[in-house]
Design a protein around this motif. Sequence first.
Motif, PDB file in Angstrom:
ATOM      1  N   ARG A   7      45.107 -31.622  16.073  1.00 40.62           N
ATOM      2  CA  ARG A   7      46.420 -30.671  15.905  1.00 40.62           C
ATOM      3  C   ARG A   7      46.344 -29.453  17.115  1.00 40.62           C
ATOM      4  N   LEU A   8      47.567 -29.446  17.665  1.00 39.88           N
ATOM      5  CA  LEU A   8      47.681 -28.455  18.815  1.00 39.88           C
ATOM      6  C   LEU A   8      48.872 -27.548  18.278  1.00 39.88           C
ATOM      7  N   GLU A   9      48.733 -26.252  18.589  1.00 35.25           N
ATOM      8  CA  GLU A   9      49.718 -25.327  18.027  1.00 35.25           C
ATOM      9  C   GLU A   9      49.796 -24.161  19.155  1.00 35.25           C
ATOM     10  N   ARG A  10      51.139 -23.801  19.444  1.00 35.30           N
ATOM     11  CA  ARG A  10      51.344 -22.581  20.284  1.00 35.30           C
ATOM     12  C   ARG A  10      52.497 -21.544  19.741  1.00 35.30           C
ATOM     13  N   LEU A  11      52.335 -20.411  19.355  1.00 34.58           N
ATOM     14  CA  LEU A  11      52.963 -19.477  18.685  1.00 34.58           C
ATOM     15  C   LEU A  11      53.628 -18.640  19.895  1.00 34.58           C
ATOM     16  N   GLU A  12      54.820 -18.561  19.912  1.00 33.17           N
ATOM     17  CA  GLU A  12      55.504 -17.729  21.089  1.00 33.17           C
ATOM     18  C   GLU A  12      56.029 -16.631  20.436  1.00 33.17           C
ATOM     19  N   ARG A  31      56.302 -10.106  23.985  1.00 34.09           N
ATOM     20  CA  ARG A  31      56.453 -11.444  24.645  1.00 34.09           C
ATOM     21  C   ARG A  31      54.862 -12.016  25.070  1.00 34.09           C
ATOM     22  N   ARG A  32      54.295 -12.550  24.027  1.00 33.92           N
ATOM     23  CA  ARG A  32      53.091 -13.416  24.046  1.00 33.92           C
ATOM     24  C   ARG A  32      52.902 -14.664  23.695  1.00 33.92           C
ATOM     25  N   ARG A  33      51.890 -15.416  24.034  1.00 32.49           N
ATOM     26  CA  ARG A  33      51.752 -16.544  23.399  1.00 32.49           C
ATOM     27  C   ARG A  33      49.945 -16.852  22.895  1.00 32.49           C
ATOM     28  N   ILE A  34      49.939 -17.873  21.746  1.00 37.46           N
ATOM     29  CA  ILE A  34      48.630 -17.877  21.035  1.00 37.46           C
ATOM     30  C   ILE A  34      48.566 -19.223  20.912  1.00 37.46           C
ATOM     31  N   GLU A  35      47.457 -19.769  21.397  1.00 35.82           N
ATOM     32  CA  GLU A  35      47.110 -21.471  21.334  1.00 35.82           C
ATOM     33  C   GLU A  35      46.112 -21.745  20.626  1.00 35.82           C
ATOM     34  N   ASP A  36      46.177 -22.574  19.551  1.00 38.32           N
ATOM     35  CA  ASP A  36      45.179 -22.747  18.752  1.00 38.32           C
ATOM     36  C   ASP A  36      45.008 -24.376  18.846  1.00 38.32           C
ATOM     37  N   ALA A  37      43.754 -24.921  18.400  1.00 38.78           N
ATOM     38  CA  ALA A  37      43.522 -26.353  18.359  1.00 38.78           C
ATOM     39  C   ALA A  37      42.601 -26.688  17.193  1.00 38.78           C
ATOM     40  N   ALA A  38      42.832 -27.746  16.657  1.00 37.86           N
ATOM     41  CA  ALA A  38      42.025 -28.397  15.627  1.00 37.86           C
ATOM     42  C   ALA A  38      41.841 -29.705  15.345  1.00 37.86           C
ATOM     43  N   ALA A  39      40.462 -30.181  15.190  1.00 36.94           N
ATOM     44  CA  ALA A  39      40.134 -31.496  14.990  1.00 36.94           C
ATOM     45  C   ALA A  39      39.437 -31.838  13.705  1.00 36.94           C
ATOM     46  N   ALA A  46      35.108 -36.441   1.490  1.00 39.52           N
ATOM     47  CA  ALA A  46      34.183 -35.432   2.368  1.00 39.52           C
ATOM     48  C   ALA A  46      35.192 -35.300   3.550  1.00 39.52           C
ATOM     49  N   SER A  47      35.015 -34.052   4.193  1.00 39.61           N
ATOM     50  CA  SER A  47      35.939 -33.751   5.248  1.00 39.61           C
ATOM     51  C   SER A  47      35.299 -32.791   6.321  1.00 39.61           C
ATOM     52  N   TYR A  48      35.349 -33.041   7.444  1.00 43.17           N
ATOM     53  CA  TYR A  48      34.844 -31.835   8.420  1.00 43.17           C
ATOM     54  C   TYR A  48      35.980 -31.316   9.266  1.00 43.17           C
ATOM     55  N   GLU A  49      36.037 -30.169   9.761  1.00 45.50           N
ATOM     56  CA  GLU A  49      36.978 -29.680  10.446  1.00 45.50           C
ATOM     57  C   GLU A  49      36.502 -28.646  11.542  1.00 45.50           C
ATOM     58  N   ARG A  50      36.783 -28.780  12.727  1.00 47.46           N
ATOM     59  CA  ARG A  50      36.687 -27.741  13.755  1.00 47.46           C
ATOM     60  C   ARG A  50      37.830 -27.122  14.700  1.00 47.46           C
ATOM     61  N   SER A  51      38.132 -25.833  14.412  1.00 45.12           N
ATOM     62  CA  SER A  51      39.132 -25.191  14.721  1.00 45.12           C
ATOM     63  C   SER A  51      38.791 -24.104  15.942  1.00 45.12           C
ATOM     64  N   THR A  52      39.694 -23.828  16.901  1.00 43.46           N
ATOM     65  CA  THR A  52      39.450 -23.047  17.946  1.00 43.46           C
ATOM     66  C   THR A  52      40.584 -22.453  18.410  1.00 43.46           C
ATOM     67  N   ARG A  53      40.364 -21.132  19.025  1.00 46.05           N
ATOM     68  CA  ARG A  53      41.247 -20.601  19.754  1.00 46.05           C
ATOM     69  C   ARG A  53      41.302 -20.652  21.121  1.00 46.05           C
ATOM     70  N   LEU A  54      42.243 -21.508  21.840  1.00 49.47           N
ATOM     71  CA  LEU A  54      42.146 -21.799  23.196  1.00 49.47           C
ATOM     72  C   LEU A  54      42.781 -20.615  23.844  1.00 49.47           C
ATOM     73  N   GLY A  55      43.698 -19.805  23.620  1.00 52.37           N
ATOM     74  CA  GLY A  55      44.102 -18.810  24.163  1.00 52.37           C
ATOM     75  C   GLY A  55      44.858 -17.729  23.445  1.00 52.37           C
ATOM     76  N   GLY A  56      44.902 -16.553  23.749  1.00 53.17           N
ATOM     77  CA  GLY A  56      45.317 -15.352  23.004  1.00 53.17           C
ATOM     78  C   GLY A  56      45.960 -14.180  23.889  1.00 53.17           C
TER      79      GLY A  56
END
Length: 405
Positions: free
Chosen positions: A341-346, A351-359, A375-385
């Motif tokens: 999952r890739l997500e970008r918030l405008e 006027r700024r952007r935030i980008e997050d990713a998760a697997a 059972a589940s495992y998730e890794r999420s990270t902030r790519l840019g803020g």
Amino acid sequence: MALLVAIGLPRLARSVLPDPLPPLPPATIQPRGKDGPQGMRVGTATLNATAEAGAGYDSNLFAQGRRNAVGDAFRTEALRARLDTDWRRDALSLEATVTDIGYASRHANNTTDYSVAAAGRWDATRELAFAGSYRHLRGHLSVSDPSAQALGVLLPVPFDTDEARASATWTVGGLTVKGEAAAASLRFGSAGGTSLASSNRDQAGIGVAAAYAFTPGNAVTLAASTDAIRQESRASRVYDGQAWQVVAGGSWTSDAVWRARASLGYLYRSFEGGGIKPLQGLAAEALLTWIPTRTTAVTLSARRGLDDLVRADPIPNIRNLVSLLLQHEATRELTLTGELRLERLELSQPRRRIEDAAAAIGLEWRFGRHLALLASYERSTRLGGYPGLPDFDRDFLSLRLRGGL
């Protein structure tokens, strides 16, 4: 199987953009034949109910910077019940859920969420049907939400939403026309001395859509909607305004192997406060599903539209989301799932952007008809803020036992 539980995104209400077509059959691989729960007959209805209990670990409970991460173990319990009628005409469904999460040492982060919902359909004639629904949700805003991080919120903040919808659908030949109206409200509570009452708001709107189906699963659509947004706090009234959307698209199905839906249009969000530029631009949504075998499904989805999530501030934004979901039934008892999952918030102000990713990866191992281990495992990270917003990594592990009727 639901994944990405660590960064669950609570919704207030999407713009009233009615879908005149029935949804595509879900690509989720389900237990085959008599392997899954069958529910319990209650008169002319079927009751489906599940109970879950388990434990897990969150490596970054407060969604802080990588050097300040604090982890904790947790236990979780969940109950869900749904009653659906099987009448030849008309329909009624009732649903209730409750989820409780308790942490081993950080008790202030414990949460109890619940929801109740009712929906019905009245078939006035063979061509005309009326439907309505109501839903109340008690949830908690995650501390990993960018709007919460920007305000320094370190505890889940409770909120209540109420949403009511009513629609009418007319079908003749291959033509379907649908009109819909909706109203929703958001009310925040407080946690640890933090109150987000300035973000309380109400939303109401109407929409109309039309579709023409050439053959089953192949159709073109046109839809338009308008929503009015009103803030409860006087200090936030500058963000009152109107939202408009117009989109056109269609759906396509090929031999039960490929399924696709797409829409493209324009969105506009005005503000009553002077000096705030309106939000406007492309509105788009797409879904592509590939089912190469009876036990495997791959789904690619993308969406761009006005931010319709519960937020810690009243400022609307534009959210871009892309996800890839893989599901495979390895055996009759074991289903494997993976998601990217890739997500970008405008942001609109400023006027700024935030980008997050998760697997995420998960499995469901069924024992007979009524029990399953998840059972589940998730890794999420902030790519840019932006400066002041912490970059973070988060690992979320969960193991649960589920029983169903």
